[in-house]
Design a protein around this motif. Structure first.
Motif, short mmCIF file in Angstrom:
data_model
loop_
_atom_site.label_atom_id
_atom_site.label_comp_id
_atom_site.label_asym_id
_atom_site.label_seq_id
_atom_site.Cartn_x
_atom_site.Cartn_y
_atom_site.Cartn_z
N GLY A 42 0.82 -1.21 0.00
CA GLY A 42 0.00 0.00 0.00
C GLY A 42 0.85 1.25 0.00
N ARG A 43 1.88 1.25 0.85
CA ARG A 43 2.78 2.40 0.91
C ARG A 43 3.56 2.55 -0.39
N ILE A 44 3.94 1.42 -0.99
CA ILE A 44 4.69 1.47 -2.25
C ILE A 44 3.85 2.08 -3.36
N TYR A 45 2.57 1.70 -3.43
CA TYR A 45 1.68 2.29 -4.45
C TYR A 45 1.59 3.81 -4.25
N LEU A 46 1.43 4.23 -3.01
CA LEU A 46 1.32 5.66 -2.72
C LEU A 46 2.61 6.40 -3.11
N LEU A 47 3.75 5.86 -2.66
CA LEU A 47 5.02 6.50 -2.97
C LEU A 47 5.31 6.51 -4.47
N THR A 48 4.87 5.45 -5.15
CA THR A 48 5.11 5.37 -6.59
C THR A 48 4.50 6.56 -7.32
N TYR A 49 3.26 6.89 -7.00
CA TYR A 49 2.59 8.00 -7.69
C TYR A 49 3.19 9.35 -7.29
N VAL A 50 3.65 9.47 -6.06
CA VAL A 50 4.28 10.72 -5.62
C VAL A 50 5.63 10.89 -6.30
N VAL A 51 6.44 9.83 -6.32
CA VAL A 51 7.75 9.90 -6.97
C VAL A 51 7.58 10.15 -8.47
N ALA A 52 6.62 9.48 -9.08
CA ALA A 52 6.36 9.70 -10.51
C ALA A 52 5.97 11.16 -10.75
N ALA A 53 5.25 11.76 -9.82
CA ALA A 53 4.87 13.17 -9.95
C ALA A 53 6.10 14.07 -9.92
N GLY A 54 7.13 13.66 -9.18
CA GLY A 54 8.36 14.42 -9.17
C GLY A 54 9.00 14.47 -10.55
N PHE A 55 8.99 13.35 -11.26
CA PHE A 55 9.52 13.33 -12.63
C PHE A 55 8.60 14.09 -13.58
N THR A 56 7.30 14.05 -13.29
CA THR A 56 6.36 14.84 -14.09
C THR A 56 6.70 16.33 -13.99
N PHE A 57 7.09 16.76 -12.80
CA PHE A 57 7.46 18.17 -12.64
C PHE A 57 8.74 18.49 -13.41
N MET A 58 9.65 17.53 -13.53
CA MET A 58 10.83 17.76 -14.37
C MET A 58 10.42 17.99 -15.82
N SER A 59 9.34 17.36 -16.23
CA SER A 59 8.80 17.61 -17.57
C SER A 59 8.27 19.03 -17.67
N VAL A 60 7.63 19.52 -16.60
CA VAL A 60 7.16 20.91 -16.56
C VAL A 60 8.32 21.87 -16.75
N VAL A 61 9.39 21.67 -15.98
CA VAL A 61 10.54 22.58 -16.02
C VAL A 61 11.18 22.60 -17.40
N THR A 62 11.43 21.44 -17.96
CA THR A 62 12.09 21.38 -19.27
C THR A 62 11.19 21.88 -20.39
N LEU A 63 9.88 21.68 -20.23
CA LEU A 63 8.95 22.12 -21.27
C LEU A 63 8.86 23.64 -21.32
N ILE A 64 8.72 24.29 -20.15
CA ILE A 64 8.62 25.75 -20.17
C ILE A 64 9.97 26.40 -20.44
N ALA A 65 11.07 25.66 -20.21
CA ALA A 65 12.38 26.18 -20.59
C ALA A 65 12.53 26.21 -22.10
N ARG A 66 11.98 25.21 -22.77
CA ARG A 66 12.06 25.15 -24.23
C ARG A 66 10.94 25.94 -24.90
N THR A 67 9.77 26.01 -24.24
CA THR A 67 8.61 26.69 -24.82
C THR A 67 8.15 27.75 -23.84
N PRO A 68 8.70 28.96 -23.93
CA PRO A 68 8.39 30.00 -22.93
C PRO A 68 6.99 30.59 -23.05
#
Length: 321
Positions: free
Chosen positions: A204-230
């Motif tokens: 149960g804890r692994i499922y929860l942490l998985t989605y939170v950690v995945a969200a961290g990488f999703t935010f890296m997509s946010v940063v790189t996307l707005i860096a390339r597309t202002p």
């Protein structure tokens, strides 16, 4: 995992990447020109960041349909804060919290309420889309932050800073998934949740942490996307970006049935998607048809995944006998 299964997992994406490169060279040698390849790599970075998050969730046999619109919301939060005069670290912090909150909600719905990932993330996707439209009443945000500009367009020699940043994130993901207890437990949970629970893995804890950690990488997509597309709009990110990310995962050998996949496979899958998209543009495919072609590619990859699962089961039975 036995040796035959490892070969099927690791060699498949590399062979597919080599075939893609060969086909692209035959279509038009300009696709493989060094400058064009660098541009393809830089354009693929936001997809790679999102794909790393999607990969972690897929290893648990889950899926996050809200990740694409989470990129949209995170981009709007960062852009709106910057436009209001907030410093970049604070704006990025606000965007990160918004994306992590989405990951926590998804993880809680799956791990605590036992709602299937497809249903729960579909519901959150709808909510996030509505929230993004409400927040983006201005319509368009034009960003001019020098740090984001540095990340998006600066080069060291002929190597974009964005690729150096992506390499660092890939290294973090590799260590996390292949050299930590968390990664081992994610694979164990995706392979057989019941057996993992019997082995005292807190699934149960692994499922929860998985989605939170995945969200961290999703935010890296946010940063790189707005860096390339202002220029940030309510159409930035979204389902087209998510489709590319899932395609990258599946083409890179990540199984939608859980328990199998590798970070380097995701990297190769992202390169395949990037080259495929570039080749379609070079041959003059109508932009409105790109998603259709990519969707067809994903279906083909899913069929291959199902076939590979059948092959692995046969190999397992042969070794068991």
């Amino acid at each position: 995992m036995n040796m035959s299964s490892k070969l099927l997992t690791n060699i498949g994406p590399l062979a597919l990447l080599l075939v893609t490169v060969l086909v692209c060279g035959l279509i038009d040698p300009r696709i493989l020109a060094s400058e064009n390849l660098i541009n393809v790599l830089a354009q693929s970075v936001p997809v790679l960041m999102l794909a790393l998050g999607a990969f972690i969730v897929l290893v648990t046999a889950g899926i996050d349909l809200s990740a694409g619109v989470a990129v949209t919301l995170g981009s709007i939060v960062v852009a709106s804060l910057l436009t209001a005069g907030v410093d970049l670290p604070v704006a990025l912090g606000g965007g990160l919290l918004s994306v992590l909150a989405i990951g926590f909600v998804n993880g809680a719905l799956v791990s605590m309420l036992h709602i299937p990932a497809f249903v729960s993330t579909l519901a959150t996707m709808s909510c996030i889309q509505g929230l993004s439209l409400l927040m983006a009443k201005r319509g368009v945000y034009v960003l001019s932050d020098p740090t984001l500009k540095f990340l998006g367009i600066t080069r060291f020699g002929n190597v974009p800073v964005l690729l150096i940043f992506a390499a660092f994130v890939v290294l973090v993901a590799y260590v996390l998934m292949h050299h930590t207890r968390f990664g081992l437990r994610v694979y164990a949970t995706g392979s057989d949740p019941a057996a993992a629970a019997l082995a005292n893995v807190p699934t149960g804890r692994i499922y929860l942490l998985t989605y939170v950690v995945a969200a961290g990488f999703t935010f890296m997509s946010v940063v790189t996307l707005i860096a390339r597309t202002p220029i940030v709009t309510p159409n930035l990110g979204g389902q087209s970006l998510l489709l590319d990310a899932i395609a990258a995962c599946v083409l890179g050998g990540t199984s939608i049935f859980g328990g199998r996949g590798a970070v380097m496979g995701v990297v190769m899958g992202t390169l395949i998607v990037g080259l495929f998209s570039n080749a379609l543009r070079v041959v003059g495919i109508d932009p409105s048809s790109l998603d259709l072609m990519k969707g067809t590619l994903v279906i083909a990859a899913l069929l291959c995944d199902a076939g590979m699962l059948s092959v692995r089961r046969k190999i397992f039975k042969e070794h068991a006998n």
